[in-house]
Design an enzyme around this catalytic site. Structure first.
Site, short mmCIF file in Angstrom:
data_model
loop_
_atom_site.label_atom_id
_atom_site.label_comp_id
_atom_site.label_asym_id
_atom_site.label_seq_id
_atom_site.Cartn_x
_atom_site.Cartn_y
_atom_site.Cartn_z
N LYS A 37 0.86 -1.18 0.00
CA LYS A 37 0.00 0.00 0.00
C LYS A 37 0.89 1.23 0.00
O LYS A 37 1.81 1.35 0.82
CB LYS A 37 -0.91 0.01 1.23
CG LYS A 37 -1.93 1.14 1.17
CD LYS A 37 -2.85 1.11 2.37
CE LYS A 37 -2.25 1.80 3.57
NZ LYS A 37 -2.21 3.27 3.49
N LYS A 69 -6.99 8.23 -1.00
CA LYS A 69 -8.19 8.66 -0.26
C LYS A 69 -8.87 9.87 -0.91
O LYS A 69 -9.04 10.92 -0.28
CB LYS A 69 -7.85 8.96 1.20
CG LYS A 69 -7.45 7.75 2.02
CD LYS A 69 -7.46 8.04 3.50
CE LYS A 69 -7.17 6.83 4.34
NZ LYS A 69 -5.80 6.30 4.18
N ASN A 75 -17.19 15.38 -10.28
CA ASN A 75 -16.41 15.58 -11.50
C ASN A 75 -14.91 15.50 -11.25
O ASN A 75 -14.17 14.84 -11.99
CB ASN A 75 -16.78 16.94 -12.11
CG ASN A 75 -16.22 17.09 -13.50
OD1 ASN A 75 -16.53 16.29 -14.39
ND2 ASN A 75 -15.36 18.08 -13.69
#
Ligand code: C5P
Length: 236
Positions: A37, A69, A75
């Site tokens: 990660k 995150k 948009n």
């Protein structure tokens, strides 16, 4: 569980802020992690292209979870996800977004992946509990209830993975069996972290017993006096 099967269920969080630290850590870990990660500290420090080039050199077999995150208007999030598609051939397999960005943002982000990588929606951060939690989410629902509500939203948007603490795993499994949990905040079981900010934490064995999914483990490995020993201990 066999070592390889365990390695496939653990994301090693490479929360490091420079190239040398990444090289040092990955040269020590034996066996190599199968899942890593990457946090935004490394991405901001080195740039995404450099991070992927390093991972291709140091852990060419590993699947990459890019923990950016994302949390924004629909948009902007969808365009951000779209721009990451180029990394799919370099190992990008999971990208985190915040579930609380809402339905439209989640739907459009999921669509923007083009099926090339999976989204992992963050429910309630594992560092939040008590007054810290209520200051953000209010007192009407407990962390567990909030996680389950967000899980239902995430699932209805066609997203397959949910980031949540070990405490919610039991009920999550019953409420949303198709969602694959990804659980950070892993502690105990012989691993200790100084000045810890995790609160709703679980030991690796406890979490794996409850979860049909994955764990995320960072400081208990990279912060250990001997990261390789800590990593191997987790695999036995
Ligand atoms: O060092 P530690 O094992 O606490 O690392 C946990 C990792 O999981 C960190 O990279 C943190 O950013 C991430 N994470 C978390 N809680 C969430 C989502 C991600 O701790 N809800």
């Amino acid at each position: 569980m066999k070592e390889t099967a365990l390695r496939e269920r653990i994301f090693v969080a490479l929360d490091l802020a420079n190239e040398q630290a990444l090289r040092d850590l990955l040269s020590q870990l034996d066996p190599k992690p199968l899942k890593v990660k990457i946090g935004y500290q490394l991405v901001y420090a080195l740039g995404l292209a450099r991070v992927f080039a390093l991972l291709a050199e140091l852990v060419p077999e590993a699947q990459v979870f890019l923990d950016l995150k994302l949390h924004d208007i629909p948009n902007t999030m969808a365009e951000g996800v779209q721009a990451l598609k180029q990394y799919h051939q370099l190992g990008l397999k999971y990208l985190s977004v915040h579930a609380s960005a809402g339905r439209e943002a989640l739907l459009r982000s999921q669509d923007a992946t083009g099926g090339l990588f999976d989204l992992a929606a963050v429910s309630v951060l594992t560092s939040l509990e008590g007054s810290e939690y209520t200051a953000v989410f209010g007192s009407e629902s407990s962390p567990e209830e909030k996680v389950l509500a967000l899980a239902a939203l995430v699932s209805s948007c066609g997203i397959g993975h949910l980031v949540c603490s070990g405490q919610e795993l039991g009920r999550l499994r019953l409420a949303c069996p198709s969602l694959v949990p990804i659980t950070p905040g892993i502690r105990g079981g012989g691993v200790a972290v100084l000045g810890d900010d995790q609160r709703r934490s679980y030991t690796p064995r406890e979490a794996l017993g409850l979860s049909g999914g994955y764990l995320v483990i960072g400081r208990p490995i990279y912060g250990a006096a001997d990261p390789c020993v800590a990593w191997r201990d987790l695999l036995v």
